[in-house]
Motif scaffolding. Structure first.
Motif, mmCIF file in Angstrom:
data_model
loop_
_atom_site.group_PDB
_atom_site.id
_atom_site.type_symbol
_atom_site.label_atom_id
_atom_site.label_comp_id
_atom_site.label_asym_id
_atom_site.label_seq_id
_atom_site.Cartn_x
_atom_site.Cartn_y
_atom_site.Cartn_z
ATOM 1 N N ILE A 44 28.223 13.710 -43.772
ATOM 2 C CA ILE A 44 27.572 14.941 -43.315
ATOM 3 C C ILE A 44 28.581 16.034 -43.021
ATOM 4 N N THR A 45 29.696 15.675 -42.348
ATOM 5 C CA THR A 45 30.633 16.689 -41.879
ATOM 6 C C THR A 45 31.917 16.766 -42.697
ATOM 7 N N GLY A 46 32.423 15.619 -43.145
ATOM 8 C CA GLY A 46 33.704 15.614 -43.836
ATOM 9 C C GLY A 46 34.894 15.777 -42.904
ATOM 10 N N VAL A 47 34.689 15.619 -41.595
ATOM 11 C CA VAL A 47 35.770 15.734 -40.605
ATOM 12 C C VAL A 47 36.207 14.322 -40.218
ATOM 13 N N ALA A 48 37.458 13.987 -40.490
ATOM 14 C CA ALA A 48 37.928 12.608 -40.314
ATOM 15 C C ALA A 48 37.909 12.183 -38.852
ATOM 16 N N VAL A 49 38.506 12.993 -37.978
ATOM 17 C CA VAL A 49 38.608 12.580 -36.577
ATOM 18 C C VAL A 49 37.236 12.501 -35.919
ATOM 19 N N LEU A 50 36.323 13.390 -36.307
ATOM 20 C CA LEU A 50 34.967 13.335 -35.768
ATOM 21 C C LEU A 50 34.252 12.075 -36.243
ATOM 22 N N SER A 51 34.501 11.662 -37.480
ATOM 23 C CA SER A 51 33.903 10.429 -37.995
ATOM 24 C C SER A 51 34.415 9.217 -37.235
ATOM 25 N N ILE A 52 35.702 9.231 -36.876
ATOM 26 C CA ILE A 52 36.260 8.118 -36.108
ATOM 27 C C ILE A 52 35.638 8.058 -34.720
ATOM 28 N N VAL A 53 35.489 9.217 -34.092
ATOM 29 C CA VAL A 53 34.884 9.260 -32.752
ATOM 30 C C VAL A 53 33.448 8.749 -32.788
ATOM 31 N N LEU A 54 32.672 9.204 -33.760
ATOM 32 C CA LEU A 54 31.276 8.765 -33.857
ATOM 33 C C LEU A 54 31.177 7.299 -34.255
ATOM 34 N N ALA A 55 32.137 6.800 -35.036
ATOM 35 C CA ALA A 55 32.141 5.369 -35.366
ATOM 36 C C ALA A 55 32.381 4.538 -34.110
ATOM 37 N N VAL A 99 28.740 18.526 -34.495
ATOM 38 C CA VAL A 99 28.314 17.952 -35.775
ATOM 39 C C VAL A 99 27.604 19.006 -36.619
ATOM 40 N N LEU A 100 26.738 19.790 -35.982
ATOM 41 C CA LEU A 100 26.024 20.836 -36.721
ATOM 42 C C LEU A 100 26.987 21.889 -37.251
ATOM 43 N N LEU A 101 27.973 22.278 -36.449
ATOM 44 C CA LEU A 101 28.951 23.260 -36.916
ATOM 45 C C LEU A 101 29.800 22.712 -38.060
ATOM 46 N N SER A 102 30.084 21.403 -38.006
ATOM 47 C CA SER A 102 30.949 20.799 -39.024
ATOM 48 C C SER A 102 30.285 20.682 -40.377
ATOM 49 N N THR A 103 28.972 20.903 -40.451
ATOM 50 C CA THR A 103 28.301 20.868 -41.754
ATOM 51 C C THR A 103 28.673 22.068 -42.617
ATOM 52 N N ARG A 104 29.228 23.109 -42.007
ATOM 53 C CA ARG A 104 29.690 24.272 -42.768
ATOM 54 C C ARG A 104 31.095 23.994 -43.298
ATOM 55 N N PRO A 105 31.363 24.258 -44.564
ATOM 56 C CA PRO A 105 32.671 23.912 -45.167
ATOM 57 C C PRO A 105 33.842 24.553 -44.436
ATOM 58 N N GLU A 106 33.731 25.841 -44.055
ATOM 59 C CA GLU A 106 34.857 26.484 -43.396
ATOM 60 C C GLU A 106 35.127 25.870 -42.011
ATOM 61 N N ALA A 107 34.053 25.449 -41.326
ATOM 62 C CA ALA A 107 34.244 24.799 -40.023
ATOM 63 C C ALA A 107 34.877 23.427 -40.199
ATOM 64 N N ALA A 108 34.437 22.680 -41.217
ATOM 65 C CA ALA A 108 35.014 21.359 -41.471
ATOM 66 C C ALA A 108 36.495 21.470 -41.814
ATOM 67 N N GLN A 109 36.843 22.496 -42.577
ATOM 68 C CA GLN A 109 38.252 22.705 -42.914
ATOM 69 C C GLN A 109 39.073 23.018 -41.670
ATOM 70 N N ALA A 110 38.503 23.791 -40.758
ATOM 71 C CA ALA A 110 39.221 24.136 -39.526
ATOM 72 C C ALA A 110 39.409 22.912 -38.641
ATOM 73 N N TYR A 111 38.386 22.069 -38.541
ATOM 74 C CA TYR A 111 38.486 20.893 -37.685
ATOM 75 C C TYR A 111 39.373 19.813 -38.283
ATOM 76 N N ASN A 112 39.626 19.860 -39.588
ATOM 77 C CA ASN A 112 40.535 18.902 -40.212
ATOM 78 C C ASN A 112 42.001 19.308 -40.063
ATOM 79 N N SER A 113 42.250 20.518 -39.571
ATOM 80 C CA SER A 113 43.621 20.961 -39.347
ATOM 81 C C SER A 113 44.192 20.319 -38.086
ATOM 82 N N ALA A 114 45.490 20.498 -37.864
ATOM 83 C CA ALA A 114 46.139 19.906 -36.685
ATOM 84 C C ALA A 114 45.535 20.458 -35.394
#
Length: 294
Positions: free
Chosen positions: A81-92, A245-260
């Motif tokens: 749904i989000t494509g954000v790695a760290v968020l996926s780990i937290v939700l897992a 999670v809702l914000l991370s569905t947007r590509p630009e937000a997911a890209q920002a959250y995948n940064s350091a």
């Protein structure tokens, strides 16, 4: 000289790691006997898994497998749904903890249900004594009680008493098996009544039963009033992560959250959420009564 973003992040992570190591080592160098024993019991992973698995009626291996499957499902769905790695780990990790949360909820419900049964235990003892049974036979009659947490130790009491004929020894064994403050009161009242004799044992038990009912009603009222604190804590922790999670569905937000910086932001948010939930839970926590007569 101005520090770069990566240098600031490195300093922050290093300070956080140092603080964590210090807190872990402080328990070794400055232990408190009772607190250390309680912490070891609470944080014993194997004991917690075994107890939770027993509460849910499954084997520990099945319990661990269920937690692993939920973690995989939660992480996979979050990544899809989000494509954000760290968020996926937290939700897992959150999904893996769901069986533990369910088991804890069932344990709390079982404790509340058992607490409401002790006045009925006193009534059963009074009825047996008034019908002509002596104190040991009155306790043996509890083997037919509807709640297994009470009836099973009572059946073991009957077996031990018939084998040894020693009421004191069997009563102490029953008190240890019940392992409950209200059970301790009942056993000590019966021991005192057997030692002193007389016909006032039913009156004393009646007063004890009235006290247990009043105490149970008061505790239920307090728990109901404090229930909104725990509910607010859960809502307060869940709401920001749902928005994230809702914000991370947007590509630009997911890209920002995948940064350091995005990873650091999520980790800091996770720490704040855990700390806030612990504080709110501590505010709404009503401690169990201690076994002063154990």
């Amino acid at each position: 000289m101005r520090l770069s973003t990566l240098e600031i992040i490195g300093i922050f992570l290093g300070a956080t790691a140092g603080l964590g190591i210090f807190l872990m080592l402080s328990a070794k160098f400055w232990p408190r006997a009772e607190r250390a024993a309680r912490v070891r019991k609470q944080w014993s992973v194997l004991a917690n898994i075994n107890e939770s698995a027993h509460q849910l009626g499954m084997k520990p291996s099945v319990f661990v497998a269920l937690a692993f499957v939920l973690a995989v499902i939660g992480g996979t769905l979050s990544w899809a749904i989000t494509g954000v790695a760290v968020l996926s780990i937290v939700l897992a990790g959150t999904a893996a903890a769901l069986p533990l949360v369910l088991a804890a909820s069932r344990r709390a419900a079982a404790r509340r249900a058992l607490r409401n049964q002790w006045p009925d235990v006193v009534d059963a003892l009074i009825s047996a004594i008034r019908s002509g049974a002596n104190i040991p036979d009155a306790v043996i009659s509890l083997a037919g009680f509807s709640v297994k947490a009470i009836s099973t130790p009572a059946a073991l009491f009957a077996r031990g008493y018939k084998r040894s004929g020693n009421f004191e020894l069997a009563a102490l064994d029953l008190k240890a098996r019940w392992a409950n403050p209200n059970g301790d009161r009942i056993i000590e009242t019966l021991r005192l009544g057997r030692e002193l004799g007389g016909t006032e044992i039913t009156s004393v038990l009646g007063a004890l039963g009235s006290h247990l009912r009043a105490e149970s009603a008061l505790r239920q009222e307090v728990e109901a009033r404090q229930g909104w604190i725990r509910l607010a804590a859960r809502i307060g922790v869940m709401a920001p992560w749902i928005v994230l999670v809702l914000l991370s569905t947007r590509p630009e937000a997911a890209q920002a959250y995948n940064s350091a910086a995005g990873v650091l932001l999520i980790l800091v948010g996770l720490g704040v959420s855990v700390l806030a939930y612990r504080i709110m839970s501590a505010v709404g926590y009503l401690p169990d009564e201690k076994r002063w007569l154990a």
